[in-house]
Enzyme design. Structure first.
Site, mmCIF file in Angstrom:
data_model
loop_
_atom_site.group_PDB
_atom_site.id
_atom_site.type_symbol
_atom_site.label_atom_id
_atom_site.label_comp_id
_atom_site.label_asym_id
_atom_site.label_seq_id
_atom_site.Cartn_x
_atom_site.Cartn_y
_atom_site.Cartn_z
ATOM 1 N N HIS A 170 -5.991 -3.495 -3.345
ATOM 2 C CA HIS A 170 -5.264 -2.210 -4.119
ATOM 3 C C HIS A 170 -5.483 -2.755 -5.143
ATOM 4 C CE1 HIS A 170 -3.986 1.084 -1.010
ATOM 5 N NE2 HIS A 170 -3.781 -0.548 -0.472
ATOM 6 N N LYS B 236 -11.820 0.759 -2.560
ATOM 7 C CA LYS B 236 -10.672 1.783 -2.896
ATOM 8 C C LYS B 236 -11.377 1.224 -4.416
ATOM 9 C CE LYS B 236 -7.866 0.805 1.072
ATOM 10 N NZ LYS B 236 -6.665 0.287 1.618
ATOM 11 N N SER C 268 0.946 -1.527 -0.004
ATOM 12 C CA SER C 268 -0.178 0.183 0.026
ATOM 13 C C SER C 268 0.793 1.276 -0.252
ATOM 14 C CB SER C 268 -0.534 -0.212 1.390
ATOM 15 O OG SER C 268 0.270 -0.296 1.880
HETATM 16 C C1 LIG Z 1 -6.918 -0.188 2.955
HETATM 17 C C2 LIG Z 1 -6.114 -1.264 2.700
HETATM 18 C C3 LIG Z 1 -6.770 -2.537 4.002
HETATM 19 C C4 LIG Z 1 -8.093 -2.032 5.045
HETATM 20 O O1 LIG Z 1 -9.470 -2.188 4.522
HETATM 21 P P1 LIG Z 1 -10.707 -0.903 4.967
HETATM 22 O O2 LIG Z 1 -11.677 -1.373 4.026
HETATM 23 O O3 LIG Z 1 -10.421 1.174 4.433
HETATM 24 O O4 LIG Z 1 -10.965 -1.461 6.139
HETATM 25 C C5 LIG Z 1 -6.341 -3.369 4.735
HETATM 26 N N1 LIG Z 1 -5.222 -3.642 2.999
HETATM 27 C C6 LIG Z 1 -4.648 -3.398 3.261
HETATM 28 C C7 LIG Z 1 -3.834 -3.675 2.423
HETATM 29 C C8 LIG Z 1 -5.403 -2.082 2.893
HETATM 30 O O5 LIG Z 1 -4.303 -0.515 2.074
#
Ligand SMILES: *Cc1c(COP(=O)(O)O)cnc(C)c1O
Length: 391
Positions: free
Chosen positions: A206, A237, A178
């Site tokens: 991602h 996302k 991330s």
């Molecule tokens: C954003 C993210 C999460 C958490 O997801 P949310 O739905 O925002 O709680 C978990 N793992 C990774 C790699 C992330 O980037």
């Protein structure tokens, strides 16, 4: 004597690690309204620009009108609604897995899944740069946590040989990291998982919706989707909605339904969110989704080359996550503030999100940025970078 709250806050400030939120007054798009101004959004994970898509908004409104505003309870009480089951069927089809299970967020998915799969007497092998929710899941589980150097499969192999133990072993990795935007070597992780009879959990927060010919994610791109035990992804996302899922076997789904505490003890996702997620999946699996992915990939490539031509230090990568390494926290936050004055919103990332000295501006491009947006942003970033001595 323990420190007061005031002293603790002061300590956070004095280390340059103080965090605060910034308010956006309209919708999330490639440009947003902040403090009455139009600002170029360059730090959102709304990669495909679906968060203000009329199709998602309409689906969300329709789901609310038909099913109401709340699910009323956790899934195991009275909160399993037709839309949960429909969304899970669509996810399983999209990921070509036997089953899927939704979670209330990626954070809730990782903490729930990890603590359900392993416990005392088991061992977790986790990439050092994995997301905080994975680390927290490991802590909650009471299993032994072995962290291996980033993407170092040889180091992982020797840890597996030394610490595999008699209990369960779980290898867990971000698929697209991330904060760095690089990919995990999933093919090699699959080989190790097989050789050491470990479970493999891949967090594709991602990559899902973006990578692979059909947008199925990093495992699809690398041709290993069938060999990953649990493919976790999020709706918040690229999919422009909210929540998360695990794509997995029917048997593992059963186990999580019975053991994952974030699934069992939390009110399930509401209809508005489920409707939007279903609409997002439909777009992603259609030719329109393919166009969005192509636009994103081409925007990422051109923004990367503009920044590296300007002389910025960018970690090797190809994805839409493009970090500019800036070193210390103070310079990083100054950089971010100066860019906001120019009308560009990019967050500075500091410890504990990244290791000390590895602060960065985490730029993320969107499919809906125009070439002009990105050229303008690169030129402003370049001039601010020069004035701060970053380049
Ligand atoms: C954003 C993210 C999460 C958490 O997801 P949310 O739905 O925002 O709680 C978990 N793992 C990774 C790699 C992330 O980037």
């Amino acid at each position: 004597m323990s420190s007061t709250i005031e002293q603790e806050l002061e300590q956070i400030r004095s280390r340059g690690l103080y965090r605060s939120t910034r308010m956006i007054t309209g919708k999330q798009g490639p440009h947003v309204e902040m403090g009455g101004r139009d600002v170029l959004m360059l730090c959102s994970n709304n990669y495909l620009g679906l968060a203000d898509s009329p199709a998602l908004i309409q689906a969300s409104v329709e789901a609310t009108e038909r099913y109401g505003t709340s699910s009323g309870a956790s899934r195991l009480v009275s909160g399993t609604m037709a839309l949960h089951e429909l969304l899970e069927a669509e996810i399983a089809a999209f990921k070509s897995t036997e089953a899927a299970l939704t979670f209330n967020s990626g954070y809730a998915a990782n903490t729930g899944i990890i603590a359900a799969l392993v416990g005392r007497g088991d061992v977790i092998f986790s990439d050092r740069l994995n997301h905080a929710s994975i680390v927290d899941g490991a802590l909650l589980s009471s299993a032994r946590l072995m962290r291996y150097p980033h993407n170092d499969v040889r180091a992982l192999e020797s840890l597996l040989k030394r610490h595999r133990g008699a209990g369960r072993a779980l290898i867990v990795t971000d698929a697209v990291f991330s904060m760095d935007g690089d990919l995990a070597p999933l093919g090699e992780l699959v080989e190790l998982k097989k050789a050491h009879e470990a479970l493999l959990l891949v967090d594709d927060a991602h990559g899902s919706g973006i990578l692979g010919a059909g947008g199925g994610g990093t495992a699809e791109l690398l041709g290993v989707a069938k060999d990953v035990d649990i493919l976790m992804g999020t709706f918040g996302k690229a999919l422009g909605s909210f929540g998360a899922y695990a794509a997995l076997s029917g048997e593992l789904r059963e186990l999580l339904v019975n053991r994952a505490r974030s699934f069992i003890f939390s009110t399930s996702l509401p209809p508005a969110v489920l409707g939007a997620s279903l609409a997002a999946l439909k777009i992603i699996r259609s030719p329109a989704g393919k166009c969005l992915r192509e636009a994103l990939i081409s925007n990422a490539a051109s923004f990367r080359s503009l920044l590296s031509e300007a002389g910025f230090n960018l970690p090797v990568g190809t994805t839409q996550i493009i970090p500019i390494l800036t070193g210390q926290a103070e310079t990083t936050m100054r950089f971010s503030e100066m860019l906001l004055e120019e009308g560009i919103f990019v967050q500075g990332i500091r410890p504990p999100t990244v290791p000390a000295g590895a602060c960065r501006l985490r730029c993320t491009v969107m499919a809906t940025h125009t070439r002009q947006d990105l050229e303008w942003a690169a030129s402003r970033i370049t001039s601010v970078g020069k004035s701060l001595g970053v380049i």
